[in-house]
Design an enzyme around this catalytic site. Structure first.
Site, mmCIF file in Angstrom:
data_model
loop_
_atom_site.group_PDB
_atom_site.id
_atom_site.type_symbol
_atom_site.label_atom_id
_atom_site.label_comp_id
_atom_site.label_asym_id
_atom_site.label_seq_id
_atom_site.Cartn_x
_atom_site.Cartn_y
_atom_site.Cartn_z
ATOM 1 N N GLY A 10 0.800 -1.218 0.000
ATOM 2 C CA GLY A 10 0.000 0.000 0.000
ATOM 3 C C GLY A 10 0.832 1.267 0.000
ATOM 4 O O GLY A 10 2.004 1.271 -0.374
ATOM 5 N N SER A 11 0.227 2.361 0.474
ATOM 6 C CA SER A 11 0.874 3.670 0.403
ATOM 7 C C SER A 11 2.135 3.748 1.268
ATOM 8 O O SER A 11 3.125 4.372 0.876
ATOM 9 C CB SER A 11 -0.108 4.769 0.807
ATOM 10 N N GLU A 12 2.137 3.117 2.441
ATOM 11 C CA GLU A 12 3.310 3.173 3.311
ATOM 12 C C GLU A 12 4.476 2.379 2.710
ATOM 13 O O GLU A 12 5.630 2.777 2.800
ATOM 14 C CB GLU A 12 2.972 2.661 4.719
ATOM 15 N N HIS B 215 -5.582 -2.833 8.403
ATOM 16 C CA HIS B 215 -5.522 -1.373 8.482
ATOM 17 C C HIS B 215 -6.391 -0.727 7.408
ATOM 18 O O HIS B 215 -7.144 0.206 7.669
ATOM 19 C CB HIS B 215 -4.075 -0.887 8.330
#
Length: 260
Positions: free
Chosen positions: A87-89, A145
């Site tokens: 994902g984004s992280e 999450h």
């Protein structure tokens, strides 16, 4: 000079779960690769700031860690993310690291936990162990999450692969939502729910959004619906099986198979 191996995670400001999860994986990486110097980096600036304020300890970002490795003279660097999904992280860690590709003789970046079909199958095998002693009226519900990144579909894919099992996956910040799952569970024969985080650490989301007595927590929502709920504040990073998966991913970058 030894190669550098950087373990990158979102991070957590909860010292106890950090020791049981992030530190445990870092220790296993050090034991598995004694020929490497193991370093830590977090992708969450908010967590880094909180630790600095509460513990007077400085954790570096990927960007800062790369700069420090250059200053120390490292020429061979491996970066193993401890993120669950791409994902984004994870993207943040990957892009920050790859800015320095030309500053080292070798720079390899590994993949997050759930990257391919074999990863899903191995995580499901671990989930089967969690669920092996469930009674017929019990189900396992996992809190992921979630992500605004396109990879939010990872959670739906995993949930779909668990369709024939008493194991369900939801996400705090994306799809599948807990409200939809509650509607599914109401039509089932389940009466008891065991809640676990599908996250590396049992931090803010697990403590507050999942397990607290707040009226909007998953525990409270499920209890209001009539289910008996038991919560488990254990991050995935505590499980030996999950630690081994990260070791396997690190082994791949040691062989030159990376995103870099």
């Amino acid at each position: 000079m030894k190669p550098a191996l950087v373990a990158v995670s979102f991070g957590t400001s909860y010292p106890e779960t950090r020791k049981k999860t992030i530190e445990a994986v870092e220790k296993k990486l050090s034991q598995t690769y004694p020929s490497c110097d193991v370093f830590r980096a977090f992708t969450s600036n908010k967590v880094i700031k909180k630790i600095k304020e509460q513990e007077k300890t400085t954790i570096l970002t990927v960007d800062q860690q790369m700069q420090q490795l250059i200053d120390k003279g490292y020429e061979e660097v491996y970066v193993q993310p401890l993120h669950i999904i791409p994902g984004s992280e994870y993207s943040k860690a990957l892009h920050q690291a790859m800015r320095y590709k030309n500053d080292f003789k070798k720079l390899e970046v590994g993949r997050p936990l759930l990257s391919g079909i074999e990863d899903y199958q191995k995580v499901i095998a671990w989930l089967d162990l969690l669920a092996k002693n469930l009674d017929e009226d019990e189900a396992l519900v996992l809190m992921g999450h979630g992500s605004q990144h396109s990879s939010f579909t990872v959670y739906a894919c995993l949930d779909h692969m668990l369709m024939e099992k008493p194991i369900f996956v939801c996400a705090v910040e994306s799809y599948p939502e807990i409200s939809s799952l509650i509607e599914r569970l109401k039509k089932s024969s389940y009466k008891k729910i065991k809640l676990y985080p599908l996250m590396l650490v049992a931090g803010d989301h697990a403590t507050n959004d999942m397990a607290s007595d707040d009226e909007n927590s998953w525990k409270s929502q499920l209890e209001r619906t009539g289910f008996h709920v038991e919560t488990f504040l254990k991050g995935m990073g505590e499980a030996t099986e999950i630690q081994e998966l990260f070791i396997e991913h690190a082994a791949m970058i040691m062989k030159g198979k990376s995103n870099g």
